[in-house]
Structure formats: C-alpha cells, structure tokens
Design an enzyme around this catalytic site. Sequence first.
Site, short mmCIF file in Angstrom:
data_model
loop_
_atom_site.label_atom_id
_atom_site.label_comp_id
_atom_site.label_asym_id
_atom_site.label_seq_id
_atom_site.Cartn_x
_atom_site.Cartn_y
_atom_site.Cartn_z
N ASP A 208 3.48 -22.63 -30.25
CA ASP A 208 4.77 -23.30 -30.31
C ASP A 208 5.80 -22.64 -29.38
OD1 ASP A 208 6.44 -25.21 -32.03
OD2 ASP A 208 7.59 -23.36 -32.22
N GLU A 247 2.57 -24.84 -25.71
CA GLU A 247 3.64 -25.83 -25.61
C GLU A 247 4.64 -25.23 -24.63
OE1 GLU A 247 6.77 -28.33 -28.34
OE2 GLU A 247 6.67 -26.18 -28.61
C1 NOJ Z 1 8.01 -27.53 -31.34
C2 NOJ Z 1 7.31 -28.18 -32.49
O1 NOJ Z 1 6.34 -29.07 -32.01
C3 NOJ Z 1 8.38 -28.88 -33.31
O2 NOJ Z 1 7.84 -29.74 -34.26
C4 NOJ Z 1 9.26 -27.82 -33.91
O3 NOJ Z 1 10.33 -28.45 -34.61
C5 NOJ Z 1 9.84 -26.89 -32.84
N1 NOJ Z 1 8.88 -26.50 -31.85
C6 NOJ Z 1 10.39 -25.63 -33.46
O4 NOJ Z 1 9.37 -24.79 -33.90
#
Ligand code: NOJ
Length: 520
Positions: A208, A247
């Site tokens: 993440d 990500e």
């Molecule tokens: C990206 C995640 O995919 C999302 O769902 C989340 O709210 C944020 N990062 C914060 O962790």
Amino acid sequence: MPQWLEDAVFYEIYPQSFYDSNRDGIGDLPGIRQKLDYIRGLGCNALWINPCFDSPFKDGGYDIRDYKKVAPRYGTNGDLTALFEDAHKKGIRVLLDLVPGHTSEEHAWFQESRKASPNEFSNRYIWTDSWIYWGGENIRFIAGEAERNGVYIINFFKCQPALNYGFLNPKEGWQLPPDHPDCIATREALKDIIRFWLAGGCDGFRVDMADSLVKNDDHQKSGTSAVWRNIREMLDNEYPEAALVSEWSSPPLSLKAGFHSDFLLDHPGSGYQSLVRDYHLDAEGRPLQDNSFFKKSGNGDIGRFLNQYMPWYEETKERGLISLISGNHDTPRLSRSLSPEEAALFYGFLFTMPGVPFLYYGDEIGMRYLDLPGREGGYTRTGSRTPMQWNNGKNKGFSAAASGRLYLPVDPEAGAPSVEAQEKDPSSLLNTVKALLRLRRAEPDLQGRPNLEILHAWGRLFVYRRGPFIIALNPGEAPASVRIEALNGNSASGVYSLGGAKLENGLCEMGGQSFGIWRS
Ligand code: NOJ
C-alpha cells in the site's frame, strides 16, 4: 524475481464481500477457502487479499491495529494459515496487503508514541516539538490529540498516523534523517511483520502507498527507494520466492527500488485511465463524455496509453513486470462505463499483454457499481465493494444472513449478473474470461515475458505481436483494416476471436467491436 510471477494471473478479493461462511453477513477467510476451486476454474493462479488484520475499520482495514492478528470478523490466524495451505495445494499463491506507511491511531505503537513520557516508540511516528504547529510543505498534521507536546503527521485519513522513516533532507530539529536509529527501527519493525507472514505461509505482499515512506523525498524517491532496496535484499536472502507488488504507478522508480511488479492506476490523465475510465460523471453519477479507448462510441485513441506505457515498458522490461488491472477496491467498477461486449474486448487486451494482470472480484461477470452511502471510510469507493453475486437466490448467494445484516447490500436488480447464470451461457463475459485465461496459461508467449512488439497503433485499431502470436483489436463501431507487413503476406492461423476478426494473406480486417489472436 520469483519465477512463478511470470505466469501469474491475480484475483483480488475484498474479504468483506466475497463469501460469508458463518452467516454473520460479512465475508470471511473460510468463505474464501470454499471458493478456491471457483478461482482456479476461472484461470487465476494467485490471490491478493485486501487487509484482513485487526482494525477499527475506519478505512476498510487499511488502518491496522495489530499487523500480526487476523481481524476476528474474518476468522483466526489459523484460518489464514489454512487458506495458504489449501490455496497452495490447488496451485494458487496468496499475497497479503502490507501497509507500511501508517497504522491505525489505535495501534499499540501509537498509544505509546503519544505519551508525554519518552519511550521506545516516541519516534515511531512523526511528531513536531510543539503543540502549536500549522504545517506546510504539503504535509498534513493533526493537533490537539495527544498528551505529548507536539502535533503528528498523517499519511491518509486522520486515523492513520504516518510511521517514521525519516526526512530526506531534515530542515527542523524534529525531522530525523532516514539513517537515524529510530527510523531504522521502524524499517526493522516492518521487516519483522514481513517475516512473520512469510514464515506463516504467504507468498508475498501487495504494498500500500509504497512511495510514501520517507518524507520530503526527491523526485526520484531516493529516500523511500533505499528503504525498499534494503527490504528486497532481505527477501532475496531469506525468501527469494516472495513477491512484492507496489501501489506506486511509476515502474521506472518502483522496479528500481526493488519491487517485482507495479500497478498502473487510474490517476487523472494517466495512460491506464485512458483505456477504460476516461469520463466525467453527470449529476446522477452516470458517466458523461466517455472517451475511453474501449468504449465503442468514444473516439479514444490507443496512443494515449502507449505514449506512457511503452517508454516505461522499455525501460523496465529486464528488471520487472508491470501490472494492469480490471479495477480495484478504490476505482469505479469497469462496468460503470463498459458494456459486457466492450469489457470482453478489454479482457482480450488485459490478458494478452505482458506483465502480471489483476482481475478484481466480480469484474469477471460485470458486476455493477452501486450508488451507496459510504461504509467504513469507503465514500464513493463503496459502490465497487458490494457482495459477490454467486447466484440469483437469497442475497445473491453471498450470505445466508438476514439481508438487513449484510456488510453492504447486494445488487437489488433481478437480472443482476451472477456466476451461476453466466456459467451456463457460453457467450457470457465469465466464459470469455475463462477462455482467454486458458489460452494465456497455456502459452508462455502470452504471459509475463517482455516480448511485446507494436505492429499498428492508429486511432481505433491496435495490433501487436507476442512471440508467434498476432493480436488485433478494434473497439470502435466502424470496421478497420491494415496490412501486417511483418507477415510478409504469409498466413496465420486463428486461435481466438470475438466479433468479425480476419487475418488472411497478411491483411487484417476487423469488423466493428472485434478482437482476434492468430498464430503466425
Ligand atoms: C490505498 C488503498 O488501496 C486504499 O484503499 C486506502 O484507503 C489507502 N491506500 C490508504 O491506506
């Protein structure tokens, strides 16, 4: 690079909404175990499960209270281990979601860190040295919440204080350099979590906000990248088969930082967005002016995607893989814009491109985006997180609980797509996905390897080559044709087609909305 990633096709599961095995209205880990044969039958050989750890769920579980404990709503640590074991027996790898940039404000580290008396965790988060601080430099601070004399930085929501990996060029006394022992301690604590779950049987992590660790980082993200390279070194030594998928949406940076693959996301103006999500919404939330490449009526152009993708692909192809997605728990559902016919062409593309594709649960049957009030910090994302539609019975087969107890309502439409109905229909989206994945899984040249060659990319017609395979697609309404010089007038034999797609004596003739694969 873990070898298995090369032919991996991932299925993303939002655990709240996949399958409820104990009738409490919310999906759980034993529920996922019961559906492994479905996932395998689809043609996916890997899973990414969104965070399933103990959490107050103010951001769907991305606010973690205890990294080493499964949230009771999903089961126990033993259930997760059993899921890894069953999945492995069926040839399915499992990635957990690693949230390295922040915890929940209820995490024990933060509870210690916020105390006035200095302790081991005082610098685990980023605090200023005075309760009066109004911020700056694009960093968000929360004041007035703790007994210690300082304000703290958040990474996303207010409930998600940022972990302290330091500042690239500290400018204030409270900003620590990344090599400060307390910042190194944060990194080591992260490694401890990684080792804990790898020893427990998982196959790696989707990471993440992977680019968010070191604050005030430079454009190259050199501070954050150094942290990841250190972690990758540990993995290469201790768990060389473990995969890290970021990500980050910037493969040149993320793959250099040590990730094995990186997602392309629907950031405004991005190449990925131009494929399937290039629209505005009207007052009722319906897509307006849809100019996505895969929209039949749009006049989208594949160049907008390729202009971003190809330089990234060329720069990174020897180092790692790029991950294209059908969508995820943060994006609007694919079907918000694309009809099943349009989605089928997109899947033709998604599953014949190099890299590691990810399919979001329910996208294989074209589940709808529902306009719902937000749940657990989902806001407008909530509509993409509704229960999986297994059949047209009670709660669409998701749960035997009373419908008022469901985590989120199921699609109320009588004719809403379901797995059961689509399994019976040979031309359904589900069966198209299965056919495409069968083909990809059988042909190494259609998997992750970097053998992409663009043959024609003009307007609505896109033709490319992967080893011996020629792939052509025309998502537009009007027919289109092109002579494929690379074939030298030779024939190619048809492997798969949708709509009227023809390739004879080097001439590729594509009817409106068509897709084809040939072997040359
Ligand atoms: C990206 C995640 O995919 C999302 O769902 C989340 O709210 C944020 N990062 C914060 O962790």
